[in-house]
Design a protein around this motif. Structure first.
Motif, PDB file in Angstrom:
ATOM      1  N   LYS A 136       8.144   5.911   7.532  1.00 60.84           N
ATOM      2  CA  LYS A 136       8.751   7.088   8.152  1.00 60.84           C
ATOM      3  C   LYS A 136       8.712   6.902   9.660  1.00 60.84           C
ATOM      4  CE  LYS A 136       8.392  12.115   8.564  1.00 60.84           C
ATOM      5  NZ  LYS A 136       9.191  12.100   9.739  1.00 60.84           N
ATOM      6  N   ARG A 137       9.846   7.107  10.300  1.00 57.44           N
ATOM      7  CA  ARG A 137       9.944   6.971  11.759  1.00 57.44           C
ATOM      8  C   ARG A 137       9.146   8.083  12.416  1.00 57.44           C
ATOM      9  NH1 ARG A 137      12.925   9.001  15.934  1.00 57.44           N
ATOM     10  NH2 ARG A 137      13.448   7.542  17.581  1.00 57.44           N
ATOM     11  N   VAL A 138       8.405   7.715  13.461  1.00 57.85           N
ATOM     12  CA  VAL A 138       7.594   8.664  14.208  1.00 57.85           C
ATOM     13  C   VAL A 138       7.912   8.488  15.687  1.00 57.85           C
ATOM     14  CG1 VAL A 138       5.240   9.359  14.793  1.00 57.85           C
ATOM     15  CG2 VAL A 138       5.747   8.521  12.497  1.00 57.85           C
ATOM     16  N   ALA A 139       8.276   9.573  16.366  1.00 56.09           N
ATOM     17  CA  ALA A 139       8.520   9.531  17.807  1.00 56.09           C
ATOM     18  C   ALA A 139       7.206   9.762  18.534  1.00 56.09           C
ATOM     19  CB  ALA A 139       9.532  10.588  18.202  1.00 56.09           C
ATOM     20  N   LEU A 140       6.882   8.856  19.449  1.00 55.82           N
ATOM     21  CA  LEU A 140       5.634   8.940  20.205  1.00 55.82           C
ATOM     22  C   LEU A 140       5.880   9.337  21.652  1.00 55.82           C
ATOM     23  CD1 LEU A 140       3.995   5.702  18.806  1.00 55.82           C
ATOM     24  CD2 LEU A 140       3.559   8.048  18.097  1.00 55.82           C
ATOM     25  N   GLY A 141       7.061   9.725  21.938  1.00 52.51           N
ATOM     26  CA  GLY A 141       7.439  10.104  23.297  1.00 52.51           C
ATOM     27  C   GLY A 141       8.947  10.075  23.400  1.00 52.51           C
ATOM     28  N   ALA A 142       9.420  10.260  24.591  1.00 48.82           N
ATOM     29  CA  ALA A 142      10.871  10.282  24.794  1.00 48.82           C
ATOM     30  C   ALA A 142      11.510   8.921  24.521  1.00 48.82           C
ATOM     31  CB  ALA A 142      11.174  10.732  26.216  1.00 48.82           C
ATOM     32  N   TYR A 143      10.798   7.829  24.804  1.00 44.66           N
ATOM     33  CA  TYR A 143      11.389   6.503  24.693  1.00 44.66           C
ATOM     34  C   TYR A 143      10.630   5.567  23.760  1.00 44.66           C
ATOM     35  CZ  TYR A 143      13.663   8.296  28.832  1.00 44.66           C
ATOM     36  OH  TYR A 143      14.364   9.087  29.709  1.00 44.66           O
ATOM     37  N   ILE A 144       9.616   6.063  23.087  1.00 45.63           N
ATOM     38  CA  ILE A 144       8.789   5.215  22.233  1.00 45.63           C
ATOM     39  C   ILE A 144       8.855   5.731  20.797  1.00 45.63           C
ATOM     40  CG2 ILE A 144       6.473   4.332  21.782  1.00 45.63           C
ATOM     41  CD1 ILE A 144       5.873   4.846  24.763  1.00 45.63           C
ATOM     42  N   ALA A 145       9.115   4.823  19.872  1.00 46.07           N
ATOM     43  CA  ALA A 145       9.140   5.179  18.453  1.00 46.07           C
ATOM     44  C   ALA A 145       8.371   4.130  17.666  1.00 46.07           C
ATOM     45  CB  ALA A 145      10.565   5.273  17.949  1.00 46.07           C
ATOM     46  N   ASP A 146       7.809   4.535  16.583  1.00 47.83           N
ATOM     47  CA  ASP A 146       7.072   3.655  15.686  1.00 47.83           C
ATOM     48  C   ASP A 146       7.385   4.141  14.278  1.00 47.83           C
ATOM     49  OD1 ASP A 146       5.376   1.672  14.748  1.00 47.83           O
ATOM     50  OD2 ASP A 146       3.677   2.282  15.971  1.00 47.83           O
ATOM     51  N   ALA A 147       6.745   3.578  13.302  1.00 47.84           N
ATOM     52  CA  ALA A 147       6.918   4.027  11.924  1.00 47.84           C
ATOM     53  C   ALA A 147       5.565   3.972  11.237  1.00 47.84           C
ATOM     54  CB  ALA A 147       7.926   3.158  11.197  1.00 47.84           C
ATOM     55  N   VAL A 148       5.311   4.946  10.395  1.00 48.91           N
ATOM     56  CA  VAL A 148       4.061   4.995   9.648  1.00 48.91           C
ATOM     57  C   VAL A 148       4.365   4.562   8.209  1.00 48.91           C
ATOM     58  CG1 VAL A 148       4.274   7.444   9.029  1.00 48.91           C
ATOM     59  CG2 VAL A 148       2.026   6.401   9.160  1.00 48.91           C
ATOM     60  N   VAL A 149       3.475   3.764   7.638  1.00 49.82           N
ATOM     61  CA  VAL A 149       3.662   3.257   6.276  1.00 49.82           C
ATOM     62  C   VAL A 149       3.361   4.374   5.280  1.00 49.82           C
ATOM     63  CG1 VAL A 149       2.864   1.594   4.553  1.00 49.82           C
ATOM     64  CG2 VAL A 149       3.065   0.906   6.958  1.00 49.82           C
ATOM     65  N   VAL A 150       4.328   4.647   4.421  1.00 54.04           N
ATOM     66  CA  VAL A 150       4.174   5.653   3.379  1.00 54.04           C
ATOM     67  C   VAL A 150       3.723   4.986   2.086  1.00 54.04           C
ATOM     68  CG1 VAL A 150       5.381   7.390   2.010  1.00 54.04           C
ATOM     69  CG2 VAL A 150       5.886   7.153   4.438  1.00 54.04           C
ATOM     70  N   ASP A 151       4.323   3.848   1.758  1.00 54.42           N
ATOM     71  CA  ASP A 151       3.942   3.107   0.559  1.00 54.42           C
ATOM     72  C   ASP A 151       4.408   1.672   0.717  1.00 54.42           C
ATOM     73  OD1 ASP A 151       2.753   2.658  -1.860  1.00 54.42           O
ATOM     74  OD2 ASP A 151       4.199   3.785  -3.060  1.00 54.42           O
ATOM     75  N   ALA A 152       3.857   0.786  -0.096  1.00 49.03           N
ATOM     76  CA  ALA A 152       4.212  -0.627  -0.018  1.00 49.03           C
ATOM     77  C   ALA A 152       4.165  -1.252  -1.404  1.00 49.03           C
ATOM     78  CB  ALA A 152       3.251  -1.373   0.906  1.00 49.03           C
ATOM     79  N   HIS A 153       4.988  -2.253  -1.589  1.00 47.32           N
ATOM     80  CA  HIS A 153       4.968  -3.063  -2.795  1.00 47.32           C
ATOM     81  C   HIS A 153       3.683  -3.896  -2.747  1.00 47.32           C
ATOM     82  CE1 HIS A 153       6.079  -6.438  -5.399  1.00 47.32           C
ATOM     83  NE2 HIS A 153       6.945  -5.605  -5.964  1.00 47.32           N
ATOM     84  N   PRO A 154       3.005  -4.142  -3.884  1.00 43.13           N
ATOM     85  CA  PRO A 154       1.760  -4.922  -3.868  1.00 43.13           C
ATOM     86  C   PRO A 154       1.889  -6.291  -3.200  1.00 43.13           C
ATOM     87  CG  PRO A 154       2.040  -3.873  -5.996  1.00 43.13           C
ATOM     88  CD  PRO A 154       3.310  -3.632  -5.223  1.00 43.13           C
ATOM     89  N   GLU A 155       3.018  -6.963  -3.399  1.00 43.27           N
ATOM     90  CA  GLU A 155       3.195  -8.274  -2.763  1.00 43.27           C
ATOM     91  C   GLU A 155       3.297  -8.139  -1.249  1.00 43.27           C
ATOM     92  OE1 GLU A 155       6.131 -12.146  -2.982  1.00 43.27           O
ATOM     93  OE2 GLU A 155       6.068 -10.746  -4.670  1.00 43.27           O
ATOM     94  N   MET A 156       3.935  -7.082  -0.776  1.00 44.13           N
ATOM     95  CA  MET A 156       4.028  -6.839   0.667  1.00 44.13           C
ATOM     96  C   MET A 156       2.632  -6.595   1.238  1.00 44.13           C
ATOM     97  SD  MET A 156       6.304  -6.913   2.897  1.00 44.13           S
ATOM     98  CE  MET A 156       7.745  -6.092   3.439  1.00 44.13           C
ATOM     99  N   ALA A 157       1.809  -5.860   0.521  1.00 46.64           N
ATOM    100  CA  ALA A 157       0.432  -5.625   0.972  1.00 46.64           C
ATOM    101  C   ALA A 157      -0.315  -6.943   1.112  1.00 46.64           C
ATOM    102  CB  ALA A 157      -0.280  -4.690  -0.003  1.00 46.64           C
ATOM    103  N   ARG A 158      -0.149  -7.839   0.155  1.00 43.33           N
ATOM    104  CA  ARG A 158      -0.813  -9.150   0.232  1.00 43.33           C
ATOM    105  C   ARG A 158      -0.326  -9.942   1.430  1.00 43.33           C
ATOM    106  NH1 ARG A 158      -0.198  -8.755  -5.352  1.00 43.33           N
ATOM    107  NH2 ARG A 158       1.693 -10.024  -5.338  1.00 43.33           N
ATOM    108  N   TRP A 159       0.976  -9.860   1.755  1.00 41.68           N
ATOM    109  CA  TRP A 159       1.510 -10.574   2.918  1.00 41.68           C
ATOM    110  C   TRP A 159       0.811 -10.136   4.199  1.00 41.68           C
ATOM    111  CZ3 TRP A 159       7.503 -10.088   1.958  1.00 41.68           C
ATOM    112  CH2 TRP A 159       7.873 -10.965   0.941  1.00 41.68           C
ATOM    113  N   TYR A 160       0.461  -8.864   4.264  1.00 42.24           N
ATOM    114  CA  TYR A 160      -0.206  -8.335   5.456  1.00 42.24           C
ATOM    115  C   TYR A 160      -1.729  -8.419   5.363  1.00 42.24           C
ATOM    116  CZ  TYR A 160       4.048  -6.598   7.658  1.00 42.24           C
ATOM    117  OH  TYR A 160       5.261  -6.509   8.285  1.00 42.24           O
ATOM    118  N   GLY A 161      -2.254  -9.001   4.288  1.00 43.12           N
ATOM    119  CA  GLY A 161      -3.696  -9.218   4.163  1.00 43.12           C
ATOM    120  C   GLY A 161      -4.469  -8.076   3.533  1.00 43.12           C
ATOM    121  N   PHE A 162      -3.803  -7.191   2.833  1.00 46.35           N
ATOM    122  CA  PHE A 162      -4.464  -6.070   2.168  1.00 46.35           C
ATOM    123  C   PHE A 162      -4.529  -6.335   0.669  1.00 46.35           C
ATOM    124  CE2 PHE A 162      -2.750  -4.326   6.056  1.00 46.35           C
ATOM    125  CZ  PHE A 162      -3.777  -3.530   6.512  1.00 46.35           C
TER     126      PHE A 162
END
Length: 69
Positions: free
Chosen positions: A25-51
Motif C-alpha cells: 500500500k502506497r504511503v505518503a511521507l510528505g509532500a514529495y516523499i512516498a513509500d509503500a508498506v508491505v501488506v502481504d507477500a508470497h512465501p517465495e518472495m519472503a525467502r528472496w528477502y531473507g524472511f
C-alpha cells in the motif's frame, strides 16, 4: 508499527499472480516523499528477502527491505 491483518480478499490477490508477488500500500511521507508498506507477500518472495515467513514482512516499508540500515 501496528500489526496488519490481511483479509481473505487481499491474500487471494497473491494467488492470482503467475509468480511470486508483494502486496503493498502506497504511503505518503510528505509532500514529495512516498513509500509503500508491505501488506502481504508470497512465501517465495519472503525467502528472496531473507524472511522465513511472509508474515514477518507485514508492516515493513519497501525502503526498509532495500536498505536495512
Amino acid at each position: 508499527m501496528a500489526r496488519i491483518t490481511v483479509s481473505l480478499e487481499a491474500a487471494s490477490l497473491l494467488q492470482l499472480m503467475d509468480g511470486p508477488a508483494l502486496l503493498t500500500k502506497r504511503v505518503a511521507l510528505g509532500a514529495y516523499i512516498a513509500d509503500a508498506v508491505v501488506v502481504d507477500a508470497h512465501p517465495e518472495m519472503a525467502r528472496w528477502y531473507g524472511f522465513s515467513d511472509p508474515s514477518h514482512m507485514q508492516g515493513l516499508y519497501l525502503s526498509q527491505l532495500h536498505d536495512r540500515d
